[in-house]
Design a protein around this motif. Structure first.
Motif, PDB file in Angstrom:
ATOM      1  N   THR A  70     -71.763  18.525   6.388  1.00 26.29           N
ATOM      2  CA  THR A  70     -72.624  19.263   5.464  1.00 26.29           C
ATOM      3  C   THR A  70     -73.651  20.074   6.237  1.00 26.29           C
ATOM      4  N   LEU A  71     -74.176  19.496   7.300  1.00 28.86           N
ATOM      5  CA  LEU A  71     -75.161  20.196   8.121  1.00 28.86           C
ATOM      6  C   LEU A  71     -74.592  21.487   8.692  1.00 28.86           C
ATOM      7  N   VAL A  72     -73.410  21.439   9.301  1.00 28.32           N
ATOM      8  CA  VAL A  72     -72.870  22.653   9.919  1.00 28.32           C
ATOM      9  C   VAL A  72     -72.532  23.700   8.866  1.00 28.32           C
ATOM     10  N   ARG A  73     -72.163  23.268   7.680  1.00 31.22           N
ATOM     11  CA  ARG A  73     -71.905  24.224   6.610  1.00 31.22           C
ATOM     12  C   ARG A  73     -73.194  24.854   6.090  1.00 31.22           C
ATOM     13  N   CYS A  74     -74.285  24.106   6.168  1.00 32.65           N
ATOM     14  CA  CYS A  74     -75.587  24.688   5.809  1.00 32.65           C
ATOM     15  C   CYS A  74     -75.996  25.780   6.796  1.00 32.65           C
ATOM     16  N   LEU A  75     -75.615  25.616   8.067  1.00 29.98           N
ATOM     17  CA  LEU A  75     -76.012  26.584   9.085  1.00 29.98           C
ATOM     18  C   LEU A  75     -75.384  27.942   8.850  1.00 29.98           C
ATOM     19  N   THR A  76     -74.233  27.958   8.159  1.00 34.25           N
ATOM     20  CA  THR A  76     -73.565  29.226   7.865  1.00 34.25           C
ATOM     21  C   THR A  76     -73.622  29.564   6.378  1.00 34.25           C
ATOM     22  N   ARG A  77     -74.298  28.733   5.626  1.00 31.52           N
ATOM     23  CA  ARG A  77     -74.443  28.880   4.176  1.00 31.52           C
ATOM     24  C   ARG A  77     -73.118  28.837   3.429  1.00 31.52           C
ATOM     25  N   LEU A  78     -72.133  28.160   4.009  1.00 32.91           N
ATOM     26  CA  LEU A  78     -70.969  27.776   3.221  1.00 32.91           C
ATOM     27  C   LEU A  78     -71.396  26.749   2.179  1.00 32.91           C
ATOM     28  N   VAL A  79     -72.419  25.975   2.534  1.00 39.12           N
ATOM     29  CA  VAL A  79     -73.146  25.121   1.589  1.00 39.12           C
ATOM     30  C   VAL A  79     -74.583  25.615   1.575  1.00 39.12           C
ATOM     31  N   GLU A  80     -75.144  25.821   0.395  1.00 42.64           N
ATOM     32  CA  GLU A  80     -76.516  26.327   0.294  1.00 42.64           C
ATOM     33  C   GLU A  80     -77.526  25.203   0.498  1.00 42.64           C
ATOM     34  N   PRO A  81     -78.387  25.304   1.523  1.00 41.25           N
ATOM     35  CA  PRO A  81     -79.422  24.291   1.712  1.00 41.25           C
ATOM     36  C   PRO A  81     -80.378  24.222   0.528  1.00 41.25           C
ATOM     37  N   THR A  82     -80.974  23.058   0.354  1.00 39.26           N
ATOM     38  CA  THR A  82     -81.954  22.871  -0.728  1.00 39.26           C
ATOM     39  C   THR A  82     -83.342  23.311  -0.286  1.00 39.26           C
ATOM     40  N   ALA A  83     -83.672  23.085   0.986  1.00 42.05           N
ATOM     41  CA  ALA A  83     -84.988  23.458   1.507  1.00 42.05           C
ATOM     42  C   ALA A  83     -84.908  23.547   3.024  1.00 42.05           C
ATOM     43  N   GLY A  84     -85.890  24.248   3.609  1.00 37.61           N
ATOM     44  CA  GLY A  84     -85.971  24.345   5.053  1.00 37.61           C
ATOM     45  C   GLY A  84     -85.706  25.750   5.572  1.00 37.61           C
ATOM     46  N   GLU A  85     -85.522  25.844   6.888  1.00 34.59           N
ATOM     47  CA  GLU A  85     -85.261  27.126   7.551  1.00 34.59           C
ATOM     48  C   GLU A  85     -84.066  26.997   8.476  1.00 34.59           C
ATOM     49  N   VAL A  86     -83.245  28.048   8.518  1.00 30.04           N
ATOM     50  CA  VAL A  86     -82.196  28.189   9.520  1.00 30.04           C
ATOM     51  C   VAL A  86     -82.376  29.578  10.119  1.00 30.04           C
ATOM     52  N   VAL A  87     -83.004  29.642  11.280  1.00 27.38           N
ATOM     53  CA  VAL A  87     -83.321  30.913  11.927  1.00 27.38           C
ATOM     54  C   VAL A  87     -82.266  31.189  12.985  1.00 27.38           C
ATOM     55  N   PHE A  88     -81.561  32.308  12.810  1.00 24.86           N
ATOM     56  CA  PHE A  88     -80.492  32.712  13.719  1.00 24.86           C
ATOM     57  C   PHE A  88     -80.899  34.014  14.395  1.00 24.86           C
ATOM     58  N   GLU A  89     -81.110  33.945  15.714  1.00 24.53           N
ATOM     59  CA  GLU A  89     -81.556  35.107  16.488  1.00 24.53           C
ATOM     60  C   GLU A  89     -82.770  35.762  15.830  1.00 24.53           C
ATOM     61  N   GLY A  90     -83.715  34.924  15.412  1.00 23.73           N
ATOM     62  CA  GLY A  90     -84.973  35.410  14.847  1.00 23.73           C
ATOM     63  C   GLY A  90     -84.961  35.705  13.366  1.00 23.73           C
ATOM     64  N   GLU A  91     -83.810  35.579  12.715  1.00 26.46           N
ATOM     65  CA  GLU A  91     -83.685  35.902  11.292  1.00 26.46           C
ATOM     66  C   GLU A  91     -83.396  34.630  10.497  1.00 26.46           C
TER      67      GLU A  91
END
Length: 339
Positions: A70-91
């Motif tokens: 579930t975590l790795v799918r949250c990193l690519t938004r295949l699963v939508e996180p409920t809260a928090g931040e996933v910053v990829f190359e500053g975005e």
């Protein structure tokens, strides 16, 4: 540390009114069972934070139900996180709209899954080129690039075969080539070798190591297998019930397990093959000679055993010209005896 990925306070909650869980101190404090009983919600990922450096192989390890997939799918938004931040190359990709998210998936990161997901009616070369086709590349360009990565993963000669003509290991190589073909910044692996026979699995692990050395991609690798994690990972994050238990190098986990859960995990690991001299060195004694050979602190004990024993005197552990400590046969034998 320079970061490609920076994850902060990430939650994924399934169930009614899921967003209320990370916002409530009382609910955050509940165990998984208590949370389910009180709210009907399951927190698959609970308040996870970590960074991934450029070129790093970052492994997320845990047993079934720990939340790692579930975590790795949250990193690519295949699963939508409920809260928090996933910053990829500053975005922060949690703020990306659908158009931007498609662009990121096409150009910035690729995934390799346990189930290969190959298109059965397409030849190997066309499967490998599929991401480039979606991106809009012309046939000549995508065929050229597909042939490059087919050779890179050791499938040259099979480019005109169909998936059902290949073994499981070869099919996974096609999946790996397809991910590499689009030249992503980050590769995500979700237990890609779990369904393979042990010998094929070992070969594929070695293939990932070889490819990492050759192309230097940042990788996030999900596994339930500790030996696989130790073999592949520069750093390892261990999860349990959706939470981080410990994050560090393999030597960190073996040398200083955070709790009994990690201690049980690493109990049967050959310490001499994981611990580095950084973990076994000691300060030099006043009467010890310091004219012996030098080794770096990140040399694994099993690789250092012969040079240390042959030296017949304390071996200096030096990093960036600074003496960190010394190692003698006594320290080496202590680890080998516990191996």
């Amino acid at each position: 540390m320079t970061r490609v990925i920076s994850v902060r306070d990430l939650w994924k909650v399934f169930g009614p009114k899921a967003a209320q869980v990370p916002a409530s101190t009382d609910l955050c404090a509940l165990s998984r069972r208590e949370l389910l009983d009180r709210t009907g919600c399951t927190a698959a990922v609970r308040d996870i934070s970590f960074d991934v450096a450029p070129g790093e192989v970052f492994v997320v390890m845990g047993l079934s139900g720990s939340g790692k997939s579930t975590l790795v799918r949250c990193l690519t938004r295949l699963v939508e996180p409920t809260a928090g931040e996933v910053v990829f190359e500053g975005e922060d990709i949690l703020n990306a709209d659908r158009k931007r998210l498609r662009e990121l998936r096409r150009r910035k990161f690729s995934m390799v899954f346990q189930h290969f997901g190959l298109l059965p009616y397409r030849r190997v070369v066309d499967n490998v080129a599929y991401g480039l086709e979606i991106r809009g590349a012309g046939r000549a360009e995508r065929t050229r690039r597909a042939m490059e990565v087919i050779e890179l993963v050791g499938l040259d000669g099979y480019e005109n075969s169909y998936p059902d003509q290949l073994s499981g290991g070869m099919q996974q190589r096609v999946g790996l080539a397809r991910a590499l073909a689009v030249d992503p910044d980050v590769l995500f692996f979700d237990e890609p070798f779990s369904a393979l026979d042990p010998l094929i699995r070992r070969d594929m692990q070695n293939e990932v190591i070889r490819l990492h050395h050759e192309v230097g991609k940042t990788m996030v690798f999900i596994t339930h297998d500790l030996s696989e994690a130790l073999k592949l990972g520069d750093r390892i994050l261990i999860m349990r019930d959706g939470m981080t238990v410990q994050c560090g190098t393999g030597a960190d986990l073996v040398g200083a397990p955070a709790d009994d859960y990690v201690r049980d995990f690493v109990r049967d690991v050959p310490r001499a093959r994981v611990l580095t001299l950084r973990w076994v060195m000691r300060p030099p004694r006043p009467d010890e000679p310091l004219d012996g050979p030098e080794l770096g602190p990140d040399v694994v004990v099993v690789d250092a055993a012969r040079p240390v024993l042959d030296a017949g005197k304390p071996v200096k552990i030096v990093e960036d010209g600074q003496l960190l400590g010394v190692v003698t046969g006594d320290e080496i034998f202590a680890v080998l005896a516990g191996a």
